[in-house]
Design a protein around this motif. Structure first.
Motif, PDB file in Angstrom:
ATOM      1  N   UNK B 357       0.828  -1.201   0.000  1.00 16.90           N
ATOM      2  CA  UNK B 357       0.000   0.000   0.000  1.00 16.90           C
ATOM      3  C   UNK B 357       0.868   1.259   0.000  1.00 16.90           C
ATOM      4  N   UNK B 358       1.936   1.202   0.767  1.00 15.06           N
ATOM      5  CA  UNK B 358       2.805   2.381   0.855  1.00 15.06           C
ATOM      6  C   UNK B 358       3.526   2.664  -0.456  1.00 15.06           C
ATOM      7  N   UNK B 359       3.556   1.645  -1.336  1.00 21.88           N
ATOM      8  CA  UNK B 359       4.232   1.857  -2.627  1.00 21.88           C
ATOM      9  C   UNK B 359       3.399   2.716  -3.569  1.00 21.88           C
ATOM     10  N   UNK B 360       2.093   2.815  -3.316  1.00 18.43           N
ATOM     11  CA  UNK B 360       1.215   3.568  -4.215  1.00 18.43           C
ATOM     12  C   UNK B 360       1.698   5.016  -4.407  1.00 18.43           C
ATOM     13  N   UNK B 361       2.014   5.753  -3.332  1.00 22.25           N
ATOM     14  CA  UNK B 361       2.516   7.114  -3.552  1.00 22.25           C
ATOM     15  C   UNK B 361       3.801   7.160  -4.387  1.00 22.25           C
ATOM     16  N   UNK B 362       4.650   6.135  -4.183  1.00 25.54           N
ATOM     17  CA  UNK B 362       5.885   6.094  -4.972  1.00 25.54           C
ATOM     18  C   UNK B 362       5.563   5.945  -6.466  1.00 25.54           C
ATOM     19  N   UNK B 363       4.622   5.047  -6.753  1.00 26.04           N
ATOM     20  CA  UNK B 363       4.218   4.856  -8.155  1.00 26.04           C
ATOM     21  C   UNK B 363       3.591   6.133  -8.709  1.00 26.04           C
ATOM     22  N   UNK B 364       2.861   6.800  -7.835  1.00 27.96           N
ATOM     23  CA  UNK B 364       2.229   8.068  -8.212  1.00 27.96           C
ATOM     24  C   UNK B 364       3.307   9.038  -8.704  1.00 27.96           C
ATOM     25  N   UNK B 365       4.331   9.215  -7.886  1.00 25.30           N
ATOM     26  CA  UNK B 365       5.434  10.119  -8.252  1.00 25.30           C
ATOM     27  C   UNK B 365       6.145   9.594  -9.496  1.00 25.30           C
ATOM     28  N   UNK B 366       6.322   8.278  -9.547  1.00 22.12           N
ATOM     29  CA  UNK B 366       7.012   7.634 -10.677  1.00 22.12           C
ATOM     30  C   UNK B 366       6.309   7.962 -11.996  1.00 22.12           C
ATOM     31  N   UNK B 367       4.992   7.823 -11.979  1.00 17.89           N
ATOM     32  CA  UNK B 367       4.228   8.074 -13.210  1.00 17.89           C
ATOM     33  C   UNK B 367       4.286   9.563 -13.581  1.00 17.89           C
ATOM     34  N   UNK B 368       4.225  10.415 -12.570  1.00 15.00           N
ATOM     35  CA  UNK B 368       4.300  11.857 -12.840  1.00 15.00           C
ATOM     36  C   UNK B 368       5.660  12.214 -13.461  1.00 15.00           C
ATOM     37  N   UNK B 369       6.712  11.577 -12.951  1.00 16.00           N
ATOM     38  CA  UNK B 369       8.055  11.924 -13.423  1.00 16.00           C
ATOM     39  C   UNK B 369       8.418  11.265 -14.754  1.00 16.00           C
ATOM     40  N   UNK B 370       7.660  10.236 -15.117  1.00 17.29           N
ATOM     41  CA  UNK B 370       7.987   9.505 -16.344  1.00 17.29           C
ATOM     42  C   UNK B 370       7.700  10.383 -17.578  1.00 17.29           C
ATOM     43  N   UNK B 371       8.600  10.374 -18.519  1.00 14.09           N
ATOM     44  CA  UNK B 371       8.388  11.164 -19.741  1.00 14.09           C
ATOM     45  C   UNK B 371       9.310  12.372 -19.785  1.00 14.09           C
ATOM     46  N   UNK B 372       9.173  13.136 -20.860  1.00 15.11           N
ATOM     47  CA  UNK B 372      10.085  14.265 -21.064  1.00 15.11           C
ATOM     48  C   UNK B 372       9.535  15.539 -20.426  1.00 15.11           C
ATOM     49  N   UNK B 373      10.420  16.482 -20.270  1.00 18.48           N
ATOM     50  CA  UNK B 373      10.018  17.799 -19.777  1.00 18.48           C
ATOM     51  C   UNK B 373      10.170  17.950 -18.280  1.00 18.48           C
ATOM     52  N   UNK B 374       9.931  19.183 -17.825  1.00 18.22           N
ATOM     53  CA  UNK B 374      10.028  19.445 -16.393  1.00 18.22           C
ATOM     54  C   UNK B 374       8.788  18.897 -15.694  1.00 18.22           C
TER      55      UNK B 374
END
Lengths: 261, 558
Positions: B357-374
């Motif tokens: 369950x605690x990994x969900x926020x990490x994945x959240x950040x991971x998905x936000x950071x994935x891809x190009x740009x700031x």
């Protein structure tokens, strides 16, 4: 009371039970009257706990007819469970709960009102010296304290018929005396107690009628006085005569001889 | 293997006897303990069959060999070999520390020693030395397995003359790890009441697992490849406080002959710190350590801690209030409250559920950071493309993880009470439990995620979160209805390992994929349709809940 005592409240006819190829019960026939305290004894693996599980509606894989208060256990186990109290041998408890929480759960499963559960459970815990510990987690309890909680859970809903499987296991001397007294008073109120134990002295003292099983069959059935006339002076003697070895003195000598090597 | 290790120990018997140790007894105890290690599941191998488990130690060694092989990839990715060594030993020390904390909590707090050894005529020195040697042998086996690929790599890549430096590094890393684990134990023993020591260790493990996974997933996203290639750890002074940097500096000094005050100083720390650590362990740390450990193994009874009272003041408790509002009969209410308490208090359940369950926020950040740009550009892209819908369906983990674990418990034998008491339909209990689980795990976290999304992308997320939330609930009740039906906390973890997890997992993925795709590709701009479909999903959910409540005993797997 007399009228109660003549009505069979438990009837077992030709009860057979197997676990795989191993036959545990080989044709048990019993009639038990209301208000009796039945001492159900026998050696390890004789089928005592199996009989109780069947009577309590926990096992319907058997042959024969079993009725509790006129209800067919196989057909209506739920109706049977409503009227009985069951204290299993070496039962596990959810240890992260407190005894109060555990008893609340049990009471609710019996549809008791919360206020009644709280009052009754608090009083019962108090009687057994657990009043101060009612909100502590069971995982901090000793074996005796757990057994007391278990005993209370079997009596909380004021059942008509009570199945006790080694109820004194782990209890201290005072608690044992108290449980014996409680059993006696419950029987006086017309409740039927089916008491399984290895502790002969207790069975001898509390039971109105003693049933000895061995090899899946009833070997002896009667009051202590009746059995004493037939087989021996004590229940222990009767037990050993009917269930196996009799010459324990020679056996003990043989055991000690193993040191002479 | 064990026989070989015992033969090595035998060569030290003349020395060991001087410490008043009975070596014949020592050998018997060690032999038994090593045998038990082979039959005990390690933290890396939870798929363990009681009764026929053998060679668990070999399996652990194979895993450590694999870790050792994996960590060698650092030497290919990083140009500066000293930095590669620093990271290699960082990874190794973390893995070893985790294993020690996990496995040796069991070994150190082994009550069997007190029941089996203490009443026998075995003196204290023999028991203590047996314990120390047992840990040493266990660590040696794992270290050997881990270091073997590195040993071969160093021999081939740098040359055989460099091997003694590598072996020295490995030995220092082992001593320092044991020291650090000791330090953790000591701090916990001082801070946490004896009674809750095991629990504290478990929370420590949970936190550590989350951290490791977080770092594993997020670090490669945050740090660019070129930065990794050209990293030079020793150039950053703050890293000098870390033991793996000292160990790396040892390579710089002894193998690469980088003679500078920095590398010499850090290298010297690497050489002296194990001696200081051993001194600290033997003098300061060992003091009352055994006594406290004994107290813990006795269930903390030797300590003056008062038994923990639980809140049972009833009506004011949140679970009681929620149960009252959300359940339809007394049995369901009882099941709700009971499950709530069990989930909050059962250590084994929390250990399995919390990390996922605690990994969900990490994945959240991971998905936000994935891809190009700031980050700002990514957030803007996600708003325009409604990509946050993916994050919504990620929250399914919040429901399915506890759901998959709900039927299992280390105290499953206690479920006799449901069979022995008059319960008409087990479905009532199962539904009460499902509701409690949803309320305790899914709703708070989903609401949190919603508010985060609301602050990042504005009110346009509202209908999507509503539709997604109802869909997740629908998938949850669907999975509950079709997986192996069991009462909560009524089956052992052994059964869970052999269970129908794969089929259910597949079913969940298919359902989530279908509903998520429908939502993302067809409906994101159609708020009215979404609201309509949300109502439809909610109705379907209610129907399925009613159906679930009707589950009879005959459908139960027990």
């Amino acid at each position: 009371m007399d009228e109660l005592n003549t009505q069979p409240i438990i009837t077992i006819k030709n009860l057979f039970k197997s676990y795989g190829s191993k036959q545990v019960l080989k044709g048990i026939d019993l009639d038990i009257n209301a208000g009796q305290i039945i001492g159900y004894i026998g050696p390890n693996g004789a089928g005592k706990s199996t009989t109780v599980r069947i009577l309590a509606g926990l096992d319907n894989q058997f042959k024969g007819e079993v009725h509790v208060n006129g209800i067919n256990v196989r057909e209506q186990p739920l109706a049977v469970k409503k009227m009985i109290g069951y204290v299993p041998e070496n039962a596990e408890l959810y240890e992260v709960l407190s005894p109060m929480e555990f008893l609340t759960l049990i009471g609710r499963l019996h549809h008791m009102p919360d206020e009644q559960i709280e009052t009754r459970a608090t009083q019962m815990l108090q009687f057994f010296g657990l009043g101060e510990h009612k909100d502590e987690r069971i995982d901090t309890f000793s074996k005796g304290m757990r057994q007391k909680t278990l005993l209370i859970s079997g009596l909380l809903h004021d059942p008509q018929i009570i199945f006790l499987d080694e109820p004194l296991s782990g209890l201290d001397a005072n608690a044992v005396i108290m449980v014996k007294e409680i059993i006696d008073r419950l029987a006086q109120q017309g409740k039927t107690i089916f008491y399984c134990s290895h502790m002969m002295d207790t069975v001898e003292k509390v039971s109105d009628r003693i049933i000895l099983i061995g090899g899946g069959k009833i070997l002896a059935d009667g009051t202590f006085e009746e059995l004493k006339q037939k087989e021996g002076d004590t229940l222990e003697q009767l037990f050993s005569q009917l269930t196996g070895e009799t010459d324990y003195s020679n056996l003990a000598d043989d055991f000690l001889n193993t040191f002479k090597d | 293997m064990n026989r070989f290790l015992l033969i090595i120990i035998k060569t030290f018997y003349p020395l060991i006897r001087k410490w008043n140790v009975h070596t014949d007894q020592l050998e018997i105890i060690l032999d038994a303990k090593l045998k038990m290690d082979g039959r005990r599941p390690s933290m890396f191998n939870q798929r363990y069959n009681k009764g026929n488990a053998k060679g668990q130690d070999w399996l652990s060694m194979a895993l450590f060999f694999f870790f050792g092989l994996m960590f060698l990839a650092l030497f290919a990715a990083i140009n500066d070999k000293v930095s590669a060594f620093v990271l290699y030993f960082s990874g190794w020390m973390v893995v070893l520390a985790m294993t020690l904390i996990s496995d040796f909590t069991e070994v150190l707090i082994d009550p069997r020693d007190n029941y089996i050894l203490l009443p026998r005529p075995v003196n204290d020195s023999t028991i203590t030395v047996a314990r120390v040697l047992h840990i040493l042998l266990y660590v040696s086996k794992l270290s050997f397995a881990f270091a073997l690929p590195g040993f071969i790599f160093v021999a081939i890549y740098f040359g055989i003359p460099y091997l003694p430096v590598f072996v020295l590094q490995v030995l220092i890393s082992i001593v320092l790890t044991i020291f650090l684990v000791n330090l953790v134990y000591l701090i916990l023993l001082r801070v946490v009441p004896t009674k809750y020591f095991k629990e504290a260790i478990n929370y420590f493990q949970i936190a550590f697992t989350i951290l490791i996974f977080g770092v594993y997933y997020l670090l490669p996203r945050i740090v660019e490849k070129s930065v990794v290639e050209n990293i030079n750890v020793m150039d950053t002074p703050i890293t000098w406080i870390l033991p793996p940097v000292w160990i790396g500096a040892l390579w710089a000094t002894l193998a690469e002959w980088q003679i500078s005050p920095k590398s010499l100083g850090l290298g010297l720390l690497a050489l002296t710190s194990p001696i200081l650590a051993l001194y600290a362990i033997s003098t300061y740390f060992a003091r009352d350590f055994n006594q406290r450990m004994f107290s813990i193994s006795q269930g903390g009874s030797g300590n003056s801690d008062k038994p923990k009272k639980v809140k049972t003041s009833g009506k004011s408790a949140l679970s009681t209030w929620l149960a009252l509002k959300l359940t339809s009969n007394r049995i369901e209410k009882a099941a709700f409250e009971w499950t709530w308490k069990m989930m909050q208090r059962s250590r084994d359940f929390k250990l399995r559920v919390y990390p996922s369950i605690a990994l969900v926020p990490f994945f959240f950040v991971y998905i936000v950071l994935q891809g190009d740009g700031t980050v700002a550009e990514r957030l803007s892209q996600m708003r325009e493309g409604h990509q946050y819908v993916i994050l919504i369906y990620l929250c399914l983990v919040l429901l399915t993880t506890p759901l998959n674990m709900l039927s299992y418990s280390g105290q499953s034998d206690a479920a006799w009470m449901f069979y022995a008491h008059p319960v008409n339909r087990p479905g009532t209990i199962m539904l009460g439990a499902f509701k409690a689980m949803t309320l305790l795990f899914f709703f708070p976290a989903y609401l949190f995620m919603f508010f985060v999304a609301l602050s990042l992308w504005g009110p346009q997320v509202l209908d999507d979160f509503m539709f997604g939330g109802v869909n997740i609930l629908l998938i949850g009740i669907f999975v509950a209805s079709f997986q192996s039906k069991r009462l909560p906390f009524s089956a052992s973890w052994e059964i869970q390992k052999k269970g129908d997890g794969f089929v259910i997992g597949l079913m969940t993925m298919v359902l989530a994929g279908f509903l998520g795709s429908l939502h993302y590709f067809l409906l994101t701009d159609k708020a009215l349709i979404i609201i309509g479909l949300s109502i439809l999903s909610a109705l379907l959910f209610l129907v399925m809940m009613r159906n679930y409540r009707q589950t009879p005993w005959s459908k139960l797997n027990y």
